[in-house]
Write a protein that holds these residues in place. Structure first.
Motif, short mmCIF file in Angstrom:
data_model
loop_
_atom_site.label_atom_id
_atom_site.label_comp_id
_atom_site.label_asym_id
_atom_site.label_seq_id
_atom_site.Cartn_x
_atom_site.Cartn_y
_atom_site.Cartn_z
N LYS A 511 42.19 63.68 45.29
CA LYS A 511 42.63 63.23 46.54
C LYS A 511 42.85 61.73 46.57
O LYS A 511 44.08 61.34 47.18
CB LYS A 511 41.40 63.40 47.68
CG LYS A 511 41.15 64.78 47.88
CD LYS A 511 40.10 64.91 49.00
CE LYS A 511 39.70 66.34 49.27
NZ LYS A 511 38.64 66.32 50.27
N HIS A 512 42.23 60.98 45.84
CA HIS A 512 42.53 59.39 45.98
C HIS A 512 43.01 58.80 44.46
O HIS A 512 43.62 57.88 44.74
CB HIS A 512 40.98 58.86 46.26
CG HIS A 512 40.52 59.25 47.47
ND1 HIS A 512 41.07 59.26 48.80
CD2 HIS A 512 39.46 59.96 47.70
CE1 HIS A 512 40.39 59.85 49.70
NE2 HIS A 512 39.32 60.40 49.14
N SER A 513 42.47 59.35 43.40
CA SER A 513 42.88 58.71 42.21
C SER A 513 44.16 59.25 41.73
O SER A 513 44.83 58.53 40.75
CB SER A 513 41.85 59.00 41.07
OG SER A 513 40.74 58.37 41.52
N ASP A 535 38.30 60.58 34.65
CA ASP A 535 40.04 61.05 34.90
C ASP A 535 40.63 60.01 34.60
O ASP A 535 40.30 58.83 34.59
CB ASP A 535 40.07 61.19 36.54
CG ASP A 535 39.79 60.15 37.31
OD1 ASP A 535 40.57 59.20 37.37
OD2 ASP A 535 38.73 60.11 38.26
N ASN A 536 41.99 60.05 34.48
CA ASN A 536 42.94 59.03 34.05
C ASN A 536 43.82 58.66 35.37
O ASN A 536 45.00 58.24 35.18
CB ASN A 536 43.83 59.61 33.13
CG ASN A 536 44.70 60.75 33.36
OD1 ASN A 536 44.64 61.45 34.65
ND2 ASN A 536 45.86 61.31 32.67
N GLY A 537 43.14 58.59 36.39
CA GLY A 537 44.00 58.24 37.65
C GLY A 537 44.10 56.72 37.92
O GLY A 537 43.92 55.86 37.17
N GLY A 570 43.92 50.90 37.88
CA GLY A 570 44.75 51.44 36.87
C GLY A 570 44.23 51.97 35.59
O GLY A 570 44.90 52.45 34.57
N ALA A 571 42.76 52.00 35.28
CA ALA A 571 42.05 52.70 34.25
C ALA A 571 41.47 53.63 34.34
O ALA A 571 40.79 54.19 33.56
CB ALA A 571 41.16 51.35 33.97
N GLY A 572 41.88 54.31 35.61
CA GLY A 572 40.93 55.76 35.73
C GLY A 572 39.63 55.32 36.33
O GLY A 572 39.17 54.44 36.38
#
Length: 583
Positions: A511-513, A535-537, A570-572
């Motif tokens: 939802k957010h990342s 995660d990688n978000g 920017g780094a998940g």
């Protein structure tokens, strides 16, 4: 009397000091009234009541602030000797006798003060012998001067007219007095050599004035008078003025801190030995000892890597940086707390470290109490938030049932009623019945979703591993699952909490990342279940920003676990949970 004394005893002590003050003032007024101040020696004689008044004030002040230290009592005792010396100049026969006999006692009292500073106790065999000889010199060796010389001013005191014996008695007294002076000088020099630089800043001025005063009082009449052609009253005035500065010097020594606070540290040790609940808190005791009313005691909480105050409130980084001076306190090589104080008020910062070492054990005990208070507040806050989360979840379920499933069931009921009221058109009835069945299937699916959101069937029937696999399979983005656990390894409440962590972390990632890939890992090390979702978000997740992450953290902490969130922009995002595995 110690800092841990109960309030009634302290009030009684204060009343006793007040009584001594009143009695001392009466004696000062009496001495002033009896002395012949109108005569040629009036200015010199006026120094006696002034001396007594100064000794009275300094002694009571020292005794009041340091009840278990004997310096205050010794200053008052020396003031008594001064009073008796002045009383020998009155016209009252009994006082004249006492003044003549105790005329040299102030000198012995001064030696006693020097060798007893700062604790008020004379330590060491040589020091005790020096003090005893000083009193013997002033009391016994003074006797020939009035026993063998007839003095019209002291009728009935002489037992024989033997001036030669009086002369030899004076010689012996001066010789023994010189030995006392030399012994005192050696002892004080030895103490100075053994003292630290900090202590010398207090001891050098005090001992320097003390030695000078003793020399003046012993040898002024024989050395200064012939050299400067002084009159007897001039020598007496110099001696009284020097003696008048004695309590002032000791008071300055106390106010400067350093070694003069050693007695306060001894009182702090006495306070630590007090039993019962009448003791003031450790912060108040340290503030009184170190002379800083703004002093605070902070306790180190290892689990938080930070301090809490005596109320269990966390010390923020801004509050710690704003501290005027922070002295860590350690016990057995581990940090247990810190003393926050105004270093500018401390003549010697080393004293703060010394006081910290004295109270380290008590501080560790108080730290545990403060940690329990902080844990209690955190637990209470956690329970309140869990209740809020549970209430919010119940409201969501109720809302879903009301707005979704209930509306669908009402519509299906109306549809069934319409079918019942329809005619004999078989094709129409069949078509509408088919639509009704589809609606019932949709409602049943919605009900299953609601039930699944409350407690997944896979979790209750097959365990955490199966539930996690089912959750990963339904993810809209590529998600990998690494399992190093077996089902039913942990208690149901632990597995449901771990499942909630995984579900919330995955929902947050989607939802957010805006994550493109997610990795889930479940493992167990010892008696701890480890959950990791990476995660990688876009990152930027923070505890407290959303109800989901907050609820997740609260659930884990309620079981005694911990949650670590790493989510730089920017780094998940990486969420790690450690949950004690209760079997």
């Amino acid at each position: 009397m110690s800092m841990g004394a109960s309030a009634p005893i302290r009030r009684s002590f204060n009343r006793a000091l007040l009584a001594i003050l009143c009695l001392g003032l009466v004696l000062v007024l009496t001495l002033t009234a009896l002395l012949p101040l109108e005569g040629p020696f009036g200015l010199v004689l006026a120094l006696f009541p002034i001396n007594v008044l100064i000794y009275l004030g300094a002694g009571l002040l020292a005794w009041y602030h340091r009840p278990s230290n004997r310096m205050g009592a010794l200053i008052l005792l020396t003031g008594v000797w001064v009073f008796l010396g002045g009383a020998g100049n009155t016209d009252v026969p009994a006082l004249v006798w006492l003044g003549t006999i105790a005329g040299s006692m102030p000198l012995a009292g001064f030696v006693h003060l020097l060798l007893a500073f700062p604790a008020g106790r004379v330590r060491g065999r040589i020091s005790r012998m020096t003090v005893m000889v000083a009193y013997g010199t002033s009391l016994l060796l003074e006797a020939p001067s009035y026993l063998f010389v007839a003095n019209p001013g002291v009728p009935g005191l002489a037992i024989a007219d033997a001036p030669e014996l009086a002369r030899w008695g004076g010689i012996v007294q001066e010789a023994v007095g010189f030995v006392v002076l030399a012994s005192t000088l050696v002892l004080l020099t030895h103490r100075l050599r053994r003292s630290s630089t900090t202590e010398r800043r207090v001891l050098v001025p005090l001992y320097g004035y003390g030695i000078a005063a003793v020399v003046v009082m012993l040898f002024a009449a024989r050395i200064l008078r012939p050299v400067f052609a002084w009159a007897p009253q001039d020598v007496a005035a110099l001696q009284l003025l020097m003696f008048c500065g004695v309590p002032i010097v000791f008071a300055l020594g106390v106010l400067r801190g350093g070694v003069a606070r050693t007695g306060e540290l001894e009182e702090l040790g006495v306070w630590l030995g007090e039993a019962g609940r009448t003791k003031p808190e450790i912060g108040a005791a340290l503030a009184r000892t170190l002379g800083d009313p703004t002093l605070e005691v902070w306790f180190w909480v290892p689990g938080r890597n930070g301090y809490v105050d005596t109320e269990g409130v966390e010390v923020t980084a801004a509050r710690e940086q704003a501290s005027r001076g922070l002295e860590p306190v350690e016990l057995d090589g581990r940090r247990i707390g810190a003393i926050s104080c105004d270093i500018a008020l401390m003549a010697e910062p080393e004293l703060v470290r010394t006081a910290g070492r004295v109270v380290a054990i008590a501080l560790d005990r108080e730290r545990l109490i403060a940690e329990l208070l902080a844990s209690g507040r955190a637990l209470q806050s956690s329970r309140e938030r869990l209740v809020e989360v549970a209430d919010r979840e119940r409201r969501r379920i109720a809302q879903d049932l009301h707005d979704g499933l209930q509306v669908q069931l009402v519509l299906l009921a109306l549809e069934a009623q319409q079918i019942a009221n329809a005619g004999d058109d078989g094709d129409a009835v069949q078509e509408r019945a088919t639509e009704l069945r589809k609606g019932i299937d949709t409602a049943a699916a919605g009900l299953r979703e609601v039930v699944h959101s409350v407690m997944p069937a896979a979790l209750t029937q097959r365990g955490l591993s199966a539930a996690a696999e089912d959750l990963v399979d339904r993810m809209p983005v590529p998600t990998t699952l690494t399992l190093s656990i077996s089902d039913n390894e942990c208690s149901p409440v632990v597995e449901s909490t771990a499942y909630f962590v995984v579900a919330e972390a995955l929902a947050n990632a989607v939802k957010h990342s805006r994550a493109g890939a997610i990795a889930v890992q479940l493992s167990r090390a010892g008696n701890v279940l480890h959950v990791e979702v990476r995660d990688n978000g876009d990152g930027g997740a923070r505890e407290g920003r959303g109800s989901g992450l907050t609820g997740m953290v609260e659930r884990v902490e309620a079981l005694g676990g911990r949650v670590h969130i790493e989510s730089a922009s920017g780094a998940g995002t990486t969420i790690r949970a450690e949950i004690p595995c209760g079997l």
